[in-house]
Write an enzyme that holds these catalytic residues in place. Structure first.
Site, PDB file in Angstrom:
ATOM      1  N   HIS A 129      -9.512   3.360   1.599  1.00  0.00           N
ATOM      2  CA  HIS A 129      -8.403   3.738   2.476  1.00  0.00           C
ATOM      3  C   HIS A 129      -7.796   5.042   1.929  1.00  0.00           C
ATOM      4  O   HIS A 129      -7.855   5.284   0.716  1.00  0.00           O
ATOM      5  CB  HIS A 129      -7.370   2.606   2.409  1.00  0.00           C
ATOM      6  CG  HIS A 129      -6.244   2.698   3.390  1.00  0.00           C
ATOM      7  ND1 HIS A 129      -5.134   3.463   3.166  1.00  0.00           N
ATOM      8  CD2 HIS A 129      -6.060   2.097   4.584  1.00  0.00           C
ATOM      9  CE1 HIS A 129      -4.292   3.321   4.198  1.00  0.00           C
ATOM     10  NE2 HIS A 129      -4.834   2.502   5.063  1.00  0.00           N
ATOM     11  N   ASP A 206      -7.553  -2.764  -5.006  1.00  0.00           N
ATOM     12  CA  ASP A 206      -6.806  -2.687  -3.752  1.00  0.00           C
ATOM     13  C   ASP A 206      -7.094  -3.972  -2.986  1.00  0.00           C
ATOM     14  O   ASP A 206      -8.167  -4.146  -2.410  1.00  0.00           O
ATOM     15  CB  ASP A 206      -7.250  -1.447  -2.965  1.00  0.00           C
ATOM     16  CG  ASP A 206      -6.618  -1.393  -1.577  1.00  0.00           C
ATOM     17  OD1 ASP A 206      -5.953  -2.374  -1.172  1.00  0.00           O
ATOM     18  OD2 ASP A 206      -6.815  -0.375  -0.874  1.00  0.00           O
ATOM     19  N   GLN A 209      -6.404  -6.207   1.890  1.00  0.00           N
ATOM     20  CA  GLN A 209      -7.062  -7.045   2.907  1.00  0.00           C
ATOM     21  C   GLN A 209      -7.546  -8.371   2.337  1.00  0.00           C
ATOM     22  O   GLN A 209      -8.257  -9.113   3.011  1.00  0.00           O
ATOM     23  CB  GLN A 209      -8.248  -6.283   3.529  1.00  0.00           C
ATOM     24  CG  GLN A 209      -7.868  -5.014   4.263  1.00  0.00           C
ATOM     25  CD  GLN A 209      -6.996  -5.273   5.504  1.00  0.00           C
ATOM     26  OE1 GLN A 209      -6.948  -6.375   6.035  1.00  0.00           O
ATOM     27  NE2 GLN A 209      -6.305  -4.244   5.953  1.00  0.00           N
ATOM     28  N   LYS A 232       1.092  -7.424   5.676  1.00  0.00           N
ATOM     29  CA  LYS A 232      -0.218  -7.888   6.149  1.00  0.00           C
ATOM     30  C   LYS A 232      -0.397  -9.379   5.867  1.00  0.00           C
ATOM     31  O   LYS A 232      -1.395  -9.978   6.250  1.00  0.00           O
ATOM     32  CB  LYS A 232      -1.345  -7.114   5.463  1.00  0.00           C
ATOM     33  CG  LYS A 232      -1.387  -5.631   5.850  1.00  0.00           C
ATOM     34  CD  LYS A 232      -2.527  -4.958   5.132  1.00  0.00           C
ATOM     35  CE  LYS A 232      -2.396  -3.451   5.100  1.00  0.00           C
ATOM     36  NZ  LYS A 232      -2.690  -2.807   6.364  1.00  0.00           N
ATOM     37  N   CYS A 370      -7.635   4.997   8.829  1.00  0.00           N
ATOM     38  CA  CYS A 370      -7.225   5.601   7.540  1.00  0.00           C
ATOM     39  C   CYS A 370      -8.383   5.648   6.554  1.00  0.00           C
ATOM     40  O   CYS A 370      -8.176   5.524   5.327  1.00  0.00           O
ATOM     41  CB  CYS A 370      -6.033   4.880   6.919  1.00  0.00           C
ATOM     42  SG  CYS A 370      -4.536   5.071   7.846  1.00  0.00           S
TER      43      CYS A 370
HETATM   44  N1  PMP Z   1      -5.682  -0.343   1.456  1.00  0.00           N
HETATM   45  C1  PMP Z   1      -6.250  -1.048   2.434  1.00  0.00           C
HETATM   46  C2  PMP Z   1      -7.604  -1.640   2.239  1.00  0.00           C
HETATM   47  C3  PMP Z   1      -5.561  -1.236   3.642  1.00  0.00           C
HETATM   48  O1  PMP Z   1      -6.130  -1.944   4.622  1.00  0.00           O
HETATM   49  C4  PMP Z   1      -4.278  -0.673   3.795  1.00  0.00           C
HETATM   50  C5  PMP Z   1      -3.514  -0.830   5.103  1.00  0.00           C
HETATM   51  N2  PMP Z   1      -4.292  -0.611   6.244  1.00  0.00           N
HETATM   52  C6  PMP Z   1      -3.728   0.031   2.733  1.00  0.00           C
HETATM   53  C7  PMP Z   1      -4.465   0.184   1.580  1.00  0.00           C
HETATM   54  C8  PMP Z   1      -2.359   0.644   2.807  1.00  0.00           C
HETATM   55  O2  PMP Z   1      -1.394  -0.350   2.970  1.00  0.00           O
HETATM   56  P1  PMP Z   1       0.125   0.012   3.287  1.00  0.00           P
HETATM   57  O3  PMP Z   1       0.097   0.945   4.469  1.00  0.00           O
HETATM   58  O4  PMP Z   1       0.741  -1.310   3.635  1.00  0.00           O
HETATM   59  O5  PMP Z   1       0.705   0.641   2.093  1.00  0.00           O
END
Ligand code: PMP
Length: 412
Positions: A129, A206, A209, A232, A370
């Site tokens: 991401h 990270d 998910q 999430k 993203c």
């Molecule tokens: N890493 C992953 C794998 C994600 O799916 C996301 C959110 N789509 C993020 C990081 C970033 O999370 P946040 O926008 O809640 O900071």
């Protein structure tokens, strides 16, 4: 309402807990398949926020008065729930953030300041991401370090051999996604960590998910740092967690200065609070943390076994049903996958498909999710992505399939 469910899992009851699910969008009952972006909130979380603001509102860690003490207790209670949920050894290894992004930036800043210098290497993967790319790029710009990117196979699986060969004495940190939000790939995180640790290289996981879908044990995993987002996992927006091993968090410098993170402040020197407060400057998101606690209690009441089992069923059913559509191309076909299905239909632009599906009340995500470098690598503009939570049904998947047939009639 669905009759198809698993023994011991009351889907109708679960759905009744989520008010957002019971509405029409564009004149059709909502199908919410954008859970990887953010999950819906159970009534219990909404009520907890309401109760805090209506009756308990007060700042934490500052007052001797009753409301402040109650707010502090509730705020710290969530920390212990998080500790239990991920099986951290100590409660003070749990740091509140506003999300995964902030957690990664905190480590990039703090670890970066102490340990990264010119010529060092940080390893990430092709499926990261943006929040696990850009903070490291900024760090590399500041220090002259290099970002190394582990390639992936066509299936969306990590090239583990390439990862192995990339590790060297120059590697100072591995920061990798556990479950890809774009592909659904579950990376072999225990092996990734084991290999890095053989060279004494710390690993940041990270887990944005992961935590909404399956149990994680940070001690078993032996993660040095793990980050995730509260929104999430059925909690409020603006909440997140950084887990760090005590030895690391004690060792690293604070990243934001201000109230609450200090012991003694003088104009010529300042000493810092013990963990976890050293990393929590300023008035935190008190309501959010308390609401997150309610979200975790909700997850506990259902149990990760039931959550993972039903989502697995949805993933299998969704893959099978979508697979009957001519011209569908799945993007991400790893053997180990979470409940994320990314796909393309012939030459139809994901944005066009998403717009038509929205008219039918179906919320999917379209675009690069993203993960622009991943899309660039795959040479596609983006995908359509359906991501399931345990409150989704097979009937909703049927509606998605019908909807895509409509899209194909219009654009195919
Ligand atoms: N890493 C992953 C794998 C994600 O799916 C996301 C959110 N789509 C993020 C990081 C970033 O999370 P946040 O926008 O809640 O900071």
């Amino acid at each position: 309402m669905s009759t198809q469910t698993l023994p011991g899992f009351d889907l109708a009851k679960v759905r009744a807990d989520f008010p957002t699910l019971h509405q029409e969008v564009n004149g059709k009952p909502l199908v919410y398949f954008d859970n990887a972006a953010t999950s819906q909130k159970p009534q219990l979380v909404i009520d907890r926020l309401d109760q805090y603001y209506a009756r308990e509102n007060s700042n934490v860690h500052r007052g001797v008065h009753t409301l402040s003490q109650q707010a502090t207790d509730a705020y710290e209670h969530t920390r212990s729930l998080v500790q239990q949920m991920i099986n951290a050894q100590h409660q003070h290894e749990i740091i509140y953030t506003k999300g995964t992004t902030e957690g990664i930036n905190l480590i990039a800043f703090s670890f970066g300041q102490k340990y990264i210098k010119e010529g060092d290497e940080i390893i990430i993967s092709t499926m990261e991401h943006h929040s696990n790319i850009v903070p490291w790029q900024l760090l590399c710009e500041r220090t002259g370090a290099k970002l190394k990117v582990v390639p992936i196979f066509e299936s969306g699986e990590l090239d583990f051999e390439a990862y192995k060969n990339m590790l060297s004495e120059k590697t100072k940190l591995v920061s990798m996604v556990y479950i890809s939000n774009s592909l659904g790939t579950i990376n072999p995180m225990p092996e990734i960590i084991k290999l890095a640790h053989e060279r004494d290289i710390p690993v940041l996981v990270d887990a944005a998910q992961v935590v909404p879908h399956m149990a994680v044990d940070v001690q078993e995993l032996d993660a040095d740092f793990m980050v995730f987002s509260g929104h999430k996992m059925f909690g409020p927006t603006g909440t997140g967690i950084l887990y760090g091993k005590e030895k690391w968090l004690n060792d690293l410098p604070p990243w934001m200065g201000g109230g609450d993170m200090i012991k003694v402040v003088r104009f010529d020197h300042t000493t810092y609070s013990d963990l976890p407060h050293k990393f929590e400057a300023g008035t935190p998101n008190i309501a959010g943390a308390i609401g997150l606690g309610a979200g975790i209690e909700y997850i506990n009441s259902i149990g990760y076994d039931a959550i993972s089992a039903w989502e697995h069923e949805l993933l299998a059913y969704g893959t099978e049903q979508l697979g009957t559509i001519p011209d569908i191309r799945f993007v991400g076909t790893a053997k180990e996958k979470a409940s994320v299905i990314s796909f393309l239909i012939g030459d139809i632009h994901p944005y066009d498909a998403g717009t038509i599906l929205d008219q039918l009340g179906i919320a999917i995500r379209t675009g690069h999710h993203c993960t622009q470098p991943l899309m660039h690598h795959l040479q596609i503009p983006g995908t359509m992505r359906a991501s399931f939570a345990f409150y989704n049904t097979k009937e909703e998947i049927d509606r998605l399939v019908e909807g895509i047939h409509r899209v194909k009639k219009m654009f195919g």
